[in-house]
Design an enzyme around this catalytic site. Structure first.
Site, mmCIF file in Angstrom:
data_model
loop_
_atom_site.group_PDB
_atom_site.id
_atom_site.type_symbol
_atom_site.label_atom_id
_atom_site.label_comp_id
_atom_site.label_asym_id
_atom_site.label_seq_id
_atom_site.Cartn_x
_atom_site.Cartn_y
_atom_site.Cartn_z
ATOM 1 N N CYS A 49 0.846 -1.190 0.000
ATOM 2 C CA CYS A 49 0.000 0.000 0.000
ATOM 3 C C CYS A 49 0.881 1.240 0.000
ATOM 4 O O CYS A 49 1.826 1.354 0.779
ATOM 5 C CB CYS A 49 -0.905 0.002 1.238
ATOM 6 S SG CYS A 49 -1.932 1.477 1.373
ATOM 7 N N CYS A 54 -6.029 -4.200 -19.852
ATOM 8 C CA CYS A 54 -6.940 -3.105 -19.479
ATOM 9 C C CYS A 54 -6.215 -1.794 -19.202
ATOM 10 O O CYS A 54 -6.854 -0.744 -19.091
ATOM 11 C CB CYS A 54 -7.783 -3.499 -18.262
ATOM 12 S SG CYS A 54 -6.814 -3.808 -16.771
ATOM 13 N N CYS A 56 -5.423 0.819 6.191
ATOM 14 C CA CYS A 56 -5.588 2.276 6.232
ATOM 15 C C CYS A 56 -6.787 2.798 5.450
ATOM 16 O O CYS A 56 -7.071 3.993 5.487
ATOM 17 C CB CYS A 56 -4.319 2.976 5.765
ATOM 18 S SG CYS A 56 -3.981 2.839 3.993
ATOM 19 N N HIS A 110 -8.080 3.701 -1.167
ATOM 20 C CA HIS A 110 -8.699 3.145 -2.373
ATOM 21 C C HIS A 110 -7.602 2.542 -3.236
ATOM 22 O O HIS A 110 -6.580 3.176 -3.499
ATOM 23 C CB HIS A 110 -9.419 4.257 -3.140
ATOM 24 C CG HIS A 110 -9.896 3.843 -4.488
ATOM 25 N ND1 HIS A 110 -11.000 3.049 -4.675
ATOM 26 C CD2 HIS A 110 -9.409 4.116 -5.728
ATOM 27 C CE1 HIS A 110 -11.185 2.857 -5.978
ATOM 28 N NE2 HIS A 110 -10.232 3.491 -6.633
ATOM 29 N N HIS A 147 -10.662 -1.848 -8.190
ATOM 30 C CA HIS A 147 -11.877 -2.667 -8.182
ATOM 31 C C HIS A 147 -11.532 -4.117 -8.493
ATOM 32 O O HIS A 147 -10.485 -4.404 -9.081
ATOM 33 C CB HIS A 147 -12.882 -2.136 -9.214
ATOM 34 C CG HIS A 147 -13.391 -0.781 -8.868
ATOM 35 N ND1 HIS A 147 -12.730 0.372 -9.211
ATOM 36 C CD2 HIS A 147 -14.495 -0.398 -8.184
ATOM 37 C CE1 HIS A 147 -13.408 1.412 -8.759
ATOM 38 N NE2 HIS A 147 -14.479 0.977 -8.134
ATOM 39 N N ASP A 170 -13.639 -11.610 -13.994
ATOM 40 C CA ASP A 170 -13.209 -12.019 -15.336
ATOM 41 C C ASP A 170 -11.712 -12.308 -15.401
ATOM 42 O O ASP A 170 -11.083 -12.143 -16.437
ATOM 43 C CB ASP A 170 -13.594 -10.950 -16.363
ATOM 44 C CG ASP A 170 -12.962 -9.591 -16.089
ATOM 45 O OD1 ASP A 170 -12.190 -9.458 -15.111
ATOM 46 O OD2 ASP A 170 -13.245 -8.648 -16.842
ATOM 47 N N ARG A 198 -10.106 -10.615 -11.185
ATOM 48 C CA ARG A 198 -9.143 -9.624 -11.686
ATOM 49 C C ARG A 198 -9.206 -8.417 -10.774
ATOM 50 O O ARG A 198 -10.165 -7.660 -10.784
ATOM 51 C CB ARG A 198 -9.467 -9.204 -13.121
ATOM 52 C CG ARG A 198 -8.598 -8.047 -13.625
ATOM 53 C CD ARG A 198 -8.855 -7.726 -15.092
ATOM 54 N NE ARG A 198 -10.233 -7.437 -15.386
ATOM 55 C CZ ARG A 198 -10.755 -6.206 -15.520
ATOM 56 N NH1 ARG A 198 -9.998 -5.147 -15.363
ATOM 57 N NH2 ARG A 198 -12.039 -6.051 -15.821
ATOM 58 N N CYS A 239 -8.127 -5.056 -10.387
ATOM 59 C CA CYS A 239 -7.675 -3.980 -11.263
ATOM 60 C C CYS A 239 -7.260 -2.817 -10.354
ATOM 61 O O CYS A 239 -8.107 -2.148 -9.760
ATOM 62 C CB CYS A 239 -8.826 -3.601 -12.195
ATOM 63 S SG CYS A 239 -8.400 -2.389 -13.433
#
Length: 130
Positions: free
Chosen positions: A48, A66, A100, A103, A106, A110, A118, A120
């Site tokens: 992180c 992606c 903590c 973000h 996601h 798939d 996955r 991402c």
């Protein structure tokens, strides 16, 4: 999420760059194919950016095409938390650092076997330790 008092607004502003702050604390997203790690496949562990917690290992990183770093599993199930995200008119599962609350990105159903997932992840929210 940890209630560690060191994670103050001042801590975040002093620790993170403006882009990292936007992604980690404001749930932003970096543009695809622009992040530091989207095409890096070096051996190591991903931590992180905000607190240093171990999140992912290079063995689970794969090229999903992606434009963001993609992993098939976290280093430990307890390393991340999942939250429902209905922003931008979509229904997604957000992943955040358990320690903590930063973000990360996601998770989608798939990915490759054996997990079929996955993760991402924004490069701005992780740091590679080779």
């Amino acid at each position: 999420m940890s209630e560690d008092s060191k994670f103050t607004e001042q801590y975040w502003r002093e620790t993170l760059t403006p882009e990292q702050y936007h992604v980690c604390r404001e749930k932003g997203t970096e543009a695809p194919f622009t992040g530091e790690y989207w095409d890096v496949f070096a051996d190591g562990t991903y931590h992180c950016r905000g607190c240093g917690a171990l999140l992912f290992e290079s063995e689970t990183k794969f090229d999903a095409g992606c434009g963001w770093p993609s992993f098939s599993a976290p280093a430990d199930k307890g390393a991340i938390d999942e939250e429902f995200d209905s922003s931008h008119g979509m229904r997604r599962t957000e992943v955040v650092c358990h320690n903590c609350g930063s973000h990360l990105g996601h998770v989608f159903p798939d990915g490759p076997a054996p997990t079929g997932l996955r993760y991402c992840i924004n490069s701005a929210s992780i740091k590679l330790d080779k």
